[in-house]
Design a protein around this motif. Sequence first.
Motif, PDB file in Angstrom:
ATOM      1  N   MET A 179      84.011 -34.408  28.825  1.00  0.00           N
ATOM      2  CA  MET A 179      82.678 -34.392  28.210  1.00  0.00           C
ATOM      3  C   MET A 179      82.257 -35.798  27.786  1.00  0.00           C
ATOM      4  N   TYR A 180      83.196 -36.572  27.226  1.00  0.00           N
ATOM      5  CA  TYR A 180      82.851 -37.952  26.843  1.00  0.00           C
ATOM      6  C   TYR A 180      82.439 -38.770  28.062  1.00  0.00           C
ATOM      7  N   GLU A 181      83.140 -38.577  29.185  1.00  0.00           N
ATOM      8  CA  GLU A 181      82.808 -39.366  30.382  1.00  0.00           C
ATOM      9  C   GLU A 181      81.502 -38.928  31.018  1.00  0.00           C
ATOM     10  N   LEU A 182      80.989 -37.772  30.584  1.00  0.00           N
ATOM     11  CA  LEU A 182      79.653 -37.354  31.035  1.00  0.00           C
ATOM     12  C   LEU A 182      78.589 -37.801  30.025  1.00  0.00           C
ATOM     13  N   GLY A 183      79.013 -38.511  28.999  1.00  0.00           N
ATOM     14  CA  GLY A 183      78.072 -39.010  27.987  1.00  0.00           C
ATOM     15  C   GLY A 183      77.793 -38.025  26.869  1.00  0.00           C
ATOM     16  N   GLY A 184      78.488 -36.872  26.866  1.00  0.00           N
ATOM     17  CA  GLY A 184      78.253 -35.856  25.840  1.00  0.00           C
ATOM     18  C   GLY A 184      79.168 -36.035  24.641  1.00  0.00           C
ATOM     19  N   ILE A 192      75.955 -19.202  25.048  1.00  0.00           N
ATOM     20  CA  ILE A 192      76.139 -20.418  25.858  1.00  0.00           C
ATOM     21  C   ILE A 192      77.326 -20.178  26.815  1.00  0.00           C
ATOM     22  N   PRO A 193      77.451 -20.994  27.873  1.00  0.00           N
ATOM     23  CA  PRO A 193      78.560 -20.771  28.816  1.00  0.00           C
ATOM     24  C   PRO A 193      79.927 -20.948  28.161  1.00  0.00           C
ATOM     25  N   VAL A 194      80.886 -20.111  28.588  1.00  0.00           N
ATOM     26  CA  VAL A 194      82.267 -20.217  28.109  1.00  0.00           C
ATOM     27  C   VAL A 194      83.176 -20.487  29.316  1.00  0.00           C
ATOM     28  N   ILE A 195      84.057 -21.474  29.171  1.00  0.00           N
ATOM     29  CA  ILE A 195      85.055 -21.746  30.215  1.00  0.00           C
ATOM     30  C   ILE A 195      86.420 -21.337  29.663  1.00  0.00           C
ATOM     31  N   GLY A 220      92.342 -33.155  37.310  1.00  0.00           N
ATOM     32  CA  GLY A 220      91.906 -32.073  36.422  1.00  0.00           C
ATOM     33  C   GLY A 220      90.710 -32.496  35.585  1.00  0.00           C
ATOM     34  N   LYS A 221      90.760 -33.723  35.101  1.00  0.00           N
ATOM     35  CA  LYS A 221      89.634 -34.214  34.286  1.00  0.00           C
ATOM     36  C   LYS A 221      88.357 -34.270  35.133  1.00  0.00           C
ATOM     37  N   TYR A 222      88.463 -34.751  36.363  1.00  0.00           N
ATOM     38  CA  TYR A 222      87.264 -34.851  37.213  1.00  0.00           C
ATOM     39  C   TYR A 222      86.702 -33.472  37.560  1.00  0.00           C
ATOM     40  N   MET A 223      87.599 -32.511  37.798  1.00  0.00           N
ATOM     41  CA  MET A 223      87.102 -31.169  38.117  1.00  0.00           C
ATOM     42  C   MET A 223      86.456 -30.525  36.887  1.00  0.00           C
ATOM     43  N   ARG A 224      86.990 -30.821  35.711  1.00  0.00           N
ATOM     44  CA  ARG A 224      86.370 -30.271  34.489  1.00  0.00           C
ATOM     45  C   ARG A 224      85.004 -30.914  34.279  1.00  0.00           C
ATOM     46  N   MET A 225      84.904 -32.202  34.600  1.00  0.00           N
ATOM     47  CA  MET A 225      83.576 -32.848  34.510  1.00  0.00           C
ATOM     48  C   MET A 225      82.591 -32.142  35.441  1.00  0.00           C
ATOM     49  N   ALA A 226      83.036 -31.896  36.675  1.00  0.00           N
ATOM     50  CA  ALA A 226      82.151 -31.257  37.653  1.00  0.00           C
ATOM     51  C   ALA A 226      81.734 -29.864  37.178  1.00  0.00           C
ATOM     52  N   LEU A 227      82.688 -29.130  36.587  1.00  0.00           N
ATOM     53  CA  LEU A 227      82.385 -27.758  36.158  1.00  0.00           C
ATOM     54  C   LEU A 227      81.463 -27.738  34.934  1.00  0.00           C
ATOM     55  N   ILE A 228      81.744 -28.595  33.956  1.00  0.00           N
ATOM     56  CA  ILE A 228      80.886 -28.645  32.759  1.00  0.00           C
ATOM     57  C   ILE A 228      79.460 -28.969  33.192  1.00  0.00           C
ATOM     58  N   LEU A 250      76.186 -26.554  32.723  1.00  0.00           N
ATOM     59  CA  LEU A 250      75.084 -27.025  31.860  1.00  0.00           C
ATOM     60  C   LEU A 250      73.791 -27.143  32.664  1.00  0.00           C
ATOM     61  N   GLN A 251      73.884 -27.483  33.934  1.00  0.00           N
ATOM     62  CA  GLN A 251      72.675 -27.528  34.773  1.00  0.00           C
ATOM     63  C   GLN A 251      72.147 -26.115  34.987  1.00  0.00           C
ATOM     64  N   GLU A 252      73.055 -25.172  35.240  1.00  0.00           N
ATOM     65  CA  GLU A 252      72.606 -23.800  35.479  1.00  0.00           C
ATOM     66  C   GLU A 252      72.007 -23.172  34.230  1.00  0.00           C
ATOM     67  N   SER A 253      72.508 -23.556  33.052  1.00  0.00           N
ATOM     68  CA  SER A 253      71.947 -22.964  31.825  1.00  0.00           C
ATOM     69  C   SER A 253      70.663 -23.667  31.403  1.00  0.00           C
ATOM     70  N   GLY A 254      70.341 -24.769  32.077  1.00  0.00           N
ATOM     71  CA  GLY A 254      69.106 -25.487  31.767  1.00  0.00           C
ATOM     72  C   GLY A 254      69.290 -26.549  30.704  1.00  0.00           C
ATOM     73  N   ALA A 255      70.505 -26.687  30.177  1.00  0.00           N
ATOM     74  CA  ALA A 255      70.740 -27.687  29.120  1.00  0.00           C
ATOM     75  C   ALA A 255      70.660 -29.104  29.689  1.00  0.00           C
ATOM     76  N   VAL A 256      71.009 -29.237  30.984  1.00  0.00           N
ATOM     77  CA  VAL A 256      70.953 -30.564  31.631  1.00  0.00           C
ATOM     78  C   VAL A 256      70.094 -30.437  32.885  1.00  0.00           C
ATOM     79  N   LYS A 257      69.294 -31.478  33.168  1.00  0.00           N
ATOM     80  CA  LYS A 257      68.422 -31.448  34.363  1.00  0.00           C
ATOM     81  C   LYS A 257      69.260 -31.374  35.636  1.00  0.00           C
TER      82      LYS A 257
END
Length: 313
Positions: free
Chosen positions: A62-67, A119-122, A291-299, A303-310
């Motif tokens: 999440m930090y590497e995605l800027g969140g 909100i989405p749960v992983i 694992g970290k990169y795949m979690r970035m891709a999934l988050i 978040l895009q599907e829920s509309g939280a991120v463009k």
Amino acid sequence: MMKRSVIDITDLSREEIDGLMRTADDIIENPGKYAHICAGKKLATLFFEPSTRTRMSFEAAMYELGGAVLSMTDAATSSASKGESVSDTAKVISCYADIISMRHPKEGAALVAANAASIPVINAGDGGHCHPTQTLADLLTIKREKGRLGSLTVGLCGDLKFGRTVHSLIQALSRYEDIRIVLISPDELRLPDYVYNDVIVKNKMKCTQTSDLLWALPMLDVLYMTRVQKERFFNEEDYLRLKDSYILTPEKLSHAKPDTAVLHPLPRVNEISVAIDDDPRACYFKQVKYGKYMRMALILKLLQESGAVKEDV
Ligand code: NCD
């Protein structure tokens, strides 16, 4: 916009998993493109069971995605110890965060949280049941190391009964062509019938069962070692008897192909000798990065599907 949770690896189609791997490859190539994409969004990590790597992997992602990250690391100091239900916790956290990753010792707990949350749960692991984001890490490791996800002989070794990562990985591999599974475990730790029948038999996967690692080694393209899951045993005696059933040493590895990829979800206890760490076939520390990169891709996807991120990157 829809709230979409990932509880089981089957919540993602094969096309979606392939898409997540493409995103992860792109993140590895172009990290700057993703560095602020989740700015202003929050991931809550709810870990009701001990974990360092999986929780930190989600947090780093999440930090590497800027969140930003809100973290509950210890159930003993949270409201769970006052008796709050998982559903109520999920509803409350939905008011603070944009997405949740959750680990819980009880099978099904992540699904309960997903049904209550807005909100989405992983699912970051629910008891001995499943662990879909570890599987995403495993798949990216196999894809990048072997160059493909089909036409492979994959040996799974150790605690196949309680090892949730094994259950999710077999499920995911059943979607790829020409996979042969070799199950290597002591009799007491064999794959549960529900996974064997519902996944291996139902999908007509080629499968061999053995307790002999040395016999299996020469045929494997991938060897997935696992830890005997101490915390899920009913008595200490059985654990002590079984814990060192398989120890991969350089001598044993000399029976493997020169390009067998050795994976392990970690933590390792005794299953792989440290003398193997420098062998080019040892992939378990790269697997942590993937694992970290795949979690970035999934988050990002959720978040895009829920509309939280463009949508557009
Ligand atoms: C695995 C898990 O939690 O199931 N570890 C992990 O996700 N890093 C494997 C294990 O604990 O043995």
